[in-house]
Design a protein around this motif. Sequence first.
Motif, mmCIF file in Angstrom:
data_model
loop_
_atom_site.group_PDB
_atom_site.id
_atom_site.type_symbol
_atom_site.label_atom_id
_atom_site.label_comp_id
_atom_site.label_asym_id
_atom_site.label_seq_id
_atom_site.Cartn_x
_atom_site.Cartn_y
_atom_site.Cartn_z
ATOM 1 N N PHE B 113 -3.684 -7.983 81.025
ATOM 2 C CA PHE B 113 -2.441 -7.641 80.348
ATOM 3 C C PHE B 113 -2.701 -6.489 79.390
ATOM 4 N N GLY B 114 -1.619 -5.862 78.946
ATOM 5 C CA GLY B 114 -1.753 -4.667 78.121
ATOM 6 C C GLY B 114 -2.469 -4.908 76.807
ATOM 7 N N GLY B 115 -3.352 -3.982 76.449
ATOM 8 C CA GLY B 115 -4.012 -4.029 75.158
ATOM 9 C C GLY B 115 -5.086 -5.091 75.034
ATOM 10 N N ALA B 116 -5.385 -5.788 76.132
ATOM 11 C CA ALA B 116 -6.387 -6.856 76.075
ATOM 12 C C ALA B 116 -7.701 -6.346 76.650
ATOM 13 N N SER B 117 -8.815 -6.714 75.987
ATOM 14 C CA SER B 117 -10.098 -6.185 76.449
ATOM 15 C C SER B 117 -10.659 -6.975 77.634
ATOM 16 N N GLY B 250 -2.070 -4.392 88.674
ATOM 17 C CA GLY B 250 -2.599 -3.119 89.158
ATOM 18 C C GLY B 250 -1.587 -2.025 89.449
ATOM 19 N N ALA B 251 -0.312 -2.249 89.168
ATOM 20 C CA ALA B 251 0.699 -1.239 89.482
ATOM 21 C C ALA B 251 0.498 0.036 88.654
ATOM 22 N N HIS B 252 0.916 1.172 89.222
ATOM 23 C CA HIS B 252 0.756 2.474 88.568
ATOM 24 C C HIS B 252 2.072 3.000 88.025
ATOM 25 N N LEU B 253 1.959 3.874 87.014
ATOM 26 C CA LEU B 253 3.123 4.618 86.525
ATOM 27 C C LEU B 253 2.973 6.064 86.978
ATOM 28 N N GLU B 259 1.819 12.188 89.303
ATOM 29 C CA GLU B 259 0.592 11.943 88.521
ATOM 30 C C GLU B 259 0.604 10.573 87.879
ATOM 31 N N ARG B 260 -0.567 9.954 87.770
ATOM 32 C CA ARG B 260 -0.701 8.783 86.890
ATOM 33 C C ARG B 260 -0.905 9.351 85.490
ATOM 34 N N PHE B 261 0.213 9.649 84.838
ATOM 35 C CA PHE B 261 0.150 10.418 83.592
ATOM 36 C C PHE B 261 -0.539 9.681 82.456
ATOM 37 N N MET B 262 -0.710 8.362 82.576
ATOM 38 C CA MET B 262 -1.346 7.630 81.478
ATOM 39 C C MET B 262 -2.772 8.115 81.234
ATOM 40 N N GLU B 263 -3.366 8.762 82.230
ATOM 41 C CA GLU B 263 -4.665 9.417 82.063
ATOM 42 C C GLU B 263 -4.717 10.278 80.806
ATOM 43 N N ASN B 268 -8.768 5.245 78.993
ATOM 44 C CA ASN B 268 -9.550 4.043 79.315
ATOM 45 C C ASN B 268 -8.697 2.923 79.865
ATOM 46 N N LYS B 269 -7.620 2.605 79.144
ATOM 47 C CA LYS B 269 -6.804 1.458 79.557
ATOM 48 C C LYS B 269 -5.698 1.855 80.528
ATOM 49 N N MET B 270 -5.424 3.148 80.611
ATOM 50 C CA MET B 270 -4.370 3.637 81.514
ATOM 51 C C MET B 270 -3.062 2.867 81.317
ATOM 52 N N GLU B 271 -2.526 2.297 82.408
ATOM 53 C CA GLU B 271 -1.229 1.618 82.318
ATOM 54 C C GLU B 271 -1.289 0.374 81.433
#
Lengths: 365, 565
Positions: B113-117, B250-253, B259-263, B268-271
């Motif tokens: 999940f988001g923001g989790a290590s 695993g879905a992409h934005l 582009e996967r603009f989160m790059e 590191n965490k991307m999406e």
Amino acid sequence: MAEFKLKLRRYNPESGDAPYWQEHTVELEPHRSVLEGILQAKARDDGSIGVRCSCKAAICGSCGVRINGKPGLACHTHLDEALHTAKDGETIVVEPMGNMPVIKDLIVDMDAVHWKKIQRVTPWLINEEPIPEREYVVPRESMVDITQTMACIQCGACVSDCLSMEVDPLFVGPAALAKSYRFVGDPRDAAQEIRLKDLAEDPHGIYDCTHCFKCIEACPKGVAPMSQIMRLRRISGNDYHIVDRNNGDRHERAFVSLIRDHGLLWEAELLPRSYGGDSWFGKFHPSAGAELVSSLPAITKALLRGKVTPMGALKPHNIPAEDLKQVQRIYETVEGREERVEFNLYISGKDEDLAEAPATEEASA
Amino acid sequence: MPSHDVLIIGAGLAGQRAALAAAQAGASVAIISKVHPVRSHSVAAAGGINAAVSVDDDWRSHAYDTVKGSDFLGDQDAIEVMCSEAPKEVLHLEHIGVTFHRNDSGQLDLRAFGGASVKRTAYVADITGQAILHVLYEQLMKHHETVDRYEEWFVTSLIRGENGDCHGVVARDIRTGRMEVFAAKSVILASGGAGQAFKPTTNGLICTGDGIAQAYEIGACLMDMEMIQYHPTTLVENGFLITEGARGEGAHLLNSEGERFMEKYAPNKMELASRDVVSRAEQTEINEGRGVGPDKSGIYLDITVVPKKRTLEALREIVNIGKDFAGVDITKEPILIRPGQHYIMGGVKTDVDGQAPGIPGLYAAGEVACVSVHGGNRLGANSLLDTLIFGRRSGEHAAERAKHVEMPKVGLEKLHEDEQRIKEIIGRDKSGRRVSEIKDELGTTMNQYVAVYREEEGLQKAHETVRRLKEEAKTAYVDDQGTVFNQDVLGAIELGYMLDVSEAIVVAAIDRKESRGAQFRVDYPDRNDEEWQKHIDITRNGDDVPEISYSPVTITQWQNEERKY
């Protein structure tokens, strides 16, 4: 933007007047929901329209209604779809759900019917002891399996149009029985057999369902209540060998054995087999006789109206030998499997089968 | 007059958990909800619940992720409580029947999940909130002898006694229109958020900030109100939520260039960066012309990269949402999303036992409250945890309190006042505006000026609008003159709640002259720890004008650092 004509069933219990119809024209994009149509009418024209709703996304289960006579969620039905099923081709008719008393407009008393029935099935986990320190370790598939019944949002759409409940208001009904499967299918529950026996012996329980498929059609979440009821029967009869006093289990077996033997149903033999099992002496089972006597008026009526002929009923219908063999091959395949195969929305087989199965099921909902 | 040791307002996860905990501790308990409990908006929580339940995980790691997610505005003592008690709570839920997904060896499965290590989100497909809510309701049915349920009752006021304590509530039976005073030794507010002040929002129509406004009305302090979460993936079409679980699986934005603009924003965490970061990135892409869809106002969420079998098993609900509400088969093509209002981090200020400072006997838990465990930005799957941990703690604490306090004697003044108020609303002539119009304008204004990117001028405009709407609301009329299910008049009361909450939000957003978490000020784009690592507290003074004060952020073991994902 398009115009849609909504015809709402209104009822104000304080007025002393009978229910009446009220028409509203709303302007919305065709793929907006009937609920948004109702809410537009309520916001613009008449704030007194009563409708329960919250999430607008088919998860809170508040907005169960009948649209053009069919039960479902108002938020889950597009206006253009609803227009498609409009009886006169132009007016979308919205009424409160059936089988439950109306409180006001589209709001029904779910406590009086739906929730009472849910309470009937002991709707909480009776823990398998001892309770582990960490989580119960259970098969992965079992949890995915009961997720289908857990997905029930308690909207009441299946209750609304349950034909058995219309005839027998005491019938436990599709939603509550699906809830029951949620525990019977849960390996952490310790009371499966008690639950099943309770619902098999209850004359308004699992054998009171008449397989009409209405609840499967009505359910907006793919819970398929009738399928869950059939699973309860299979587990009850096949796994726990519960033979109920309503003769539900025997009756079902009679159907199965008659089709296996003849390829078609043989009405005259159905009754004795339902009471006496497959044995020839079953014919003389006292309750078979009693059932026969009590059914005489119905039988006479059927004869008079030409629905059955005396010979047609008394003699087995036969089908060509080759066809019968095909039927029996189905039996061999199904019964030859080591495990029963149950269809489940969440458990899916190979990737390529998937696209079709859920889609067709929901297209009918 | 119904009298209870513990009276709970709201029957979502926080309320039901509080009720069960208080009853188990031996208190007499009642729970009041304006909708049937299973309709509460907790039902819509999809993705899961965080807990360091795996043997390889440590609650401190969860706590650090939460502190960082909060952009160092969360109170670390409260975060420690929440994260350290999380595993026990999740196991408790499992024991009472929640059908958490399992891994192949039959133990709890966890998703990213988001923001989790690490992977630490327990889940039930993508109906986790529903599954937990329905299981808690099973328990309420089981314990029907110890918990009284008032379903479809609407609270109109909290009652404060002469000694300053909270002594109960006034409520209206929606079905009959009958008004009643409920006396209680303690009242726990668990009435959820205020998303309906924004349009669009992922929140249900019932999320109108009732509890926040009612507490504010009697003098409680509101905290972190400027922190409004925009969820990165809501349908462009109508604002519906697409669970973060999709990105967890695993879905992409993708932007218009594919582009996967989160790059660029979170290499590191991307999406799976925290929500404020992802929402801002999306908004930047859209603002700079790389959006997709009809007016380039959206972003593609591509779920086709997730194996189809997994999608159908674990993301079933969004398969349906895509098909039913956007006409898209998410297993075959990307779906159009954008950031949308989702959650308010702020709320009624409480301590770790749910107590509102300064008003003995008043508690709050869940989205209505601000402990503050979410600070500037809540991590996905921490909200369910927040509701349960602080719901339980409030319930237990209030039950304990009941042992030492007398049942208050409550007069009928407030009842008569509220009856009068409702009569006045129903009796208004039709010279003013319709309630629905005002609500619409409020939602649109908030979403325009108090969204992902904010600046002084817009916020001031929003404030002026809210003040004007407050005036207009005083004469807004309703159509329904009846008593049975008069939803119209309740709508007028809810509008008042939303306006109060909105004003607090706007005032706090104007005041915080920095960018932190969900508050991004174009005119103050940097985080300014020296001046602004503090909570903004808002109380109401006699003139119905919000009054601002500040309180320090509690820091225990995690020092400020630059926030990068």
